[in-house]
Design an enzyme around this catalytic site. Structure first.
Site, PDB file in Angstrom:
ATOM      1  N   HIS B  11       0.851  -1.278   0.116  1.00  0.00           N
ATOM      2  CA  HIS B  11       0.020  -0.019  -0.012  1.00  0.00           C
ATOM      3  C   HIS B  11       0.962   1.051   0.096  1.00  0.00           C
ATOM      4  CE1 HIS B  11      -2.865   2.895   2.124  1.00  0.00           C
ATOM      5  NE2 HIS B  11      -3.533   2.540   0.870  1.00  0.00           N
ATOM      6  N   HIS B  53      -0.999  10.115  -3.293  1.00  0.00           N
ATOM      7  CA  HIS B  53      -2.116   9.690  -2.896  1.00  0.00           C
ATOM      8  C   HIS B  53      -3.196  10.803  -2.800  1.00  0.00           C
ATOM      9  CE1 HIS B  53      -5.269   8.846   0.396  1.00  0.00           C
ATOM     10  NE2 HIS B  53      -5.227   7.913  -0.369  1.00  0.00           N
TER      11      HIS B  53
END
Lengths: 361, 346
Positions: B11, B53
């Site tokens: 992640h 992100h």
């Protein structure tokens, strides 16, 4: 009966606690361009006990993490600074300031002035990814930050490149190194830093004149290579090793000083250097174990150095592979070496039979 | 190396240990053994897909000090207001709160240390390709897992063709077919439908799911609909997997009963890749991180998961595999042992 079973069980547990030799990621690891923060991270991810790096000085006295004294094998310095080479055609680190060096793009090692990759199976040297040179400070911050975030005890083996060359420019690279380390509170035997260099007298200077308490290692090679002014014939002798043992914690010899190879890369026999070094409590860390260039059987090579030569660590470009090979011969949890468990059960069985035979007589 | 079929997705890399979405973080995750590296993608001013992100720069870089005054009236620094050249001048950091300056995760990599940079999607895909080539004997092939961030925000900012731009970069790196080692994910379900039907992409698509209350201000997706029986039936006609928050896979309360969503996904043969498993943020429902992994991997048997600490997940998977092997072996050998004793005495 139960006692015998318990003894056997504990015997197998003892096997599990034998430690393997240290595995030291050479220039980080083989899988990414040498000495970049990316390959250092990779070396740590592969469970290297230590990462080996090299340091040189820039013109403005910054410690750069780079192996060669020049930049032409690993960067685009020729394109970026076309007129800054010396008469031999090479661009030297010490001729540039840090700000200039930061503009370079680093790539996987090529033969200087060609596009030929030195290790063809590694990361493509033609890649356009903007890898950059790292400074020692950045490397130390990576190490210390990772130790904190992962809770693991990574260490750094720092080679001072050619102290005598740097002295020609009136720099004491060792002093700059020691004060940089001190700024990060890295000064003690127990800190995660080991310093090594080929110039033995420099190590004596670091230990005696600077009074450093950091762990030191003496790189050893042959005199004819002119790596430094040190007399390696002397330092490899018993008297030399004894002298070394007063200054350093270990030696890092070229692996061919420990083992004799034939022209096909097969092992002939071992020399007495390791046992002499061990006699004076010096750890032995040979270099460099490269899976992609070794011509013989790599597994046999590692096995020989581990079990016959009994070295204390391996400096290797492929730390993951060496760790795997070492663990195969050292031990495991029960279930992966069925041989041991089978043996123990067989032993118990035989003892039981003998007991039975005794009682029935 | 783990041999199970569970896909471990790094992640934002191994973001539990290094600043998210930086190449050293991706290198760490690769070395720890992930099956996929994740790339969140948003556009720069000059339409270059950047691996990041947030749509903001101010919680993962020094943009506020390098470009003071370039924030919008809400005080935030938007990626889309900066060109690639400007973005490359920034130093990336472990994530921090842009107002307080404090780290979001207190025990991770220290803030503003060493030197990290943001990279483009193209650079990261090239990084992965190079690593896949360089690993020993080419045995390990790590895939890409790309998220298109906030397509509706980008459309509002007149960058309407974000998905087209990303698909083009993927195509350049030989990612275009179902059989390629890549998943494409998005929270905007309508955009996924457009990618499948209008743009005719053959890639494996993943519907990221959340609760309507967790949506950002630009989202129009109705997750209540999409996670319903009808919605899931519809979803299964154009996606291959769902990426729910892990809490959506069990019923409210402490019983840990699998949820309807879980059963619907199984019914429609959709892969389940929940986010995000963090060993430093374990819900109190689970005693330890390993207990949490046991529930999802061994009981629910999910197909993959997103984690900030890939090494922990892989260690768990390998230890259960080893335990199973050891139990099997010892039962077998002890059985033989007892049998032979019995034979002797009888």
């Amino acid at each position: 009966m139960l006692k015998i079973f318990l003894i056997a069980f504990f015997l197998s547990k003892i096997y599990q606690t034998i430690e393997r030799p240290l595995v030291i990621g050479h220039r980080g690891s083989a899988y990414l361009p040498e000495l970049t923060l990316e390959t250092q991270s990779m070396g740590h991810a592969l469970h290297s006990d230590m990462i080996e790096i090299d340091v040189c000085l820039s013109r403005d006295n910054q410690l750069l993490v780079v192996h060669d004294l020049y930049l032409n094998a690993v960067s685009n310095v020729g394109n970026l600074y076309p007129n800054r080479n010396r008469s031999d055609g090479y661009h030297y680190v010490i001729d540039f300031d840090l700000a200039e060096l930061r503009r370079l793009t680093i790539h996987e090692r090529t033969i200087p002035f060609t596009n030929t990759q030195v290790y063809p199976s590694r990361f493509p040297s033609s890649s356009s990814i903007p890898f950059s040179l790292s400074t020692l400070n950045e490397t130390l911050e990576l190490l210390l930050g990772l130790r904190r975030s992962t809770n693991q005890q990574y260490q750094l083996l720092i080679e001072i490149k050619n102290p005598e060359y740097h002295s020609q420019y009136n720099r004491s690279i060792s002093e700059i190194l020691l004060s940089t380390l001190a700024a990060y509170n890295l000064t003690e035997l127990t800190d995660p830093i080991v310093i090594q260099t080929f110039h033995i007298e420099e190590l004596i200077h670091i230990r005696k004149n600077h009074g450093s308490r950091l762990r030191l290692v003496a790189l050893l090679t042959w005199n004819w290579l002119n790596e430094s002014s040190s007399d390696y014939d002397f330092y490899r002798s018993e008297q030399g090793l004894q002298n070394l043992s007063w200054i350093v914690q270990g030696i890092a010899p070229n692996m061919e000083l420990l083992v004799n190879f034939d022209s096909n890369g097969s092992i002939i026999d071992m020399t007495n250097l390791t046992s002499l070094a061990h006699k004076y409590q010096l750890a032995v860390y040979p270099w460099t174990f490269r899976y992609d260039t070794y011509k013989g059987n790599f597994k046999e090579l590692i096995d020989f150095f581990h079990r016959k030569v009994q070295v204390d660590g391996f400096i290797t470009s492929q730390p993951d592979l060496v760790i795997k090979l070492l663990e195969q011969t050292t031990t495991n949890a029960m279930g992966e070496l069925p041989g041991i468990s089978m043996l123990l059960y067989g032993l118990i069985f035989v003892i039981y039979l003998l007991m039975k035979m005794n009682t029935s007589i | 190396m783990k041999s199970s079929s569970i896909e471990v997705i790094g992640h934002r890399g191994a973001s539990g240990y290094l600043p998210e979405h930086t190449l050293p973080c991706k290198a760490l995750a690769y070395g720890q053994g992930v099956d996929y590296l994740e790339q969140d993608v948003a556009l720069s001013k000059d339409n270059v897909p950047i691996v990041i992100h947030d749509i903001y720069l101010d919680e993962i870089s020094d943009v506020a000090s390098v470009f003071p005054g370039r924030n919008r009236s809400d005080g935030r620094f938007y990626l889309i207001d900066f060109t690639l050249a400007e973005i490359k001048q920034l130093r990336a950091s472990e994530r921090f709160n842009h107002q307080t300056g404090n780290p979001i995760y207190p025990n991770r990599f220290p803030l503003h240390q060493s030197t990290f940079h943001l990279v483009t999607l193209a650079e990261e895909l090239e990084f992965i390709a190079g690593l896949n080539k360089a690993n020993l004997d080419n045995k390990r092939q790590v895939g890409a897992y790309v998220e298109i961030k906030n397509p509706s925000f980008h459309a509002m900012e007149d960058h309407r063709n974000m998905s087209e731009i990303v698909l083009e970069v993927l195509r350049k790196y030989n990612y275009s077919k179902r059989s390629d080692n890549i998943y494409l994910q998005c929270f905007d379900i309508d955009e996924l439908k457009r990618i499948r039907s209008e743009l005719r992409s053959d890639l494996k698509l993943v519907a990221l799911l959340t609760d309507n209350r967790e949506r950002d201000e630009y989202s129009k997706t109705d997750y209540t609909y999409w996670t319903s029986r009808i919605g899931m039936a519809n979803l299964s006609t154009f996606v291959d997997a769902i990426g729910p928050h892990y809490a959506q896979l069990y019923e409210q309360g402490n019983t840990l009963q699998p949820s309807e969503l879980y059963y619907e996904a199984r019914k429609h043969k959709l892969l389940i890749h929940p986010y995000t498993f963090r060993s430093d943020v374990v819900p109190s429902l689970f005693a330890t991180f390993d207990v949490m992994l046991q529930f999802f991997l061994d009981i629910l048997r999910i197909d993959g998961l997103f984690t900030d600490q890939p090494d922990r997940v892989i260690r768990y998977i390998e230890s259960t595999q080893k335990l199973n092997k050891a139990v099997k072996f010892h039962s077998f050998s002890f059985g033989i042992f007892i049998l032979s004793i019995a034979l002797i005495t009888l």
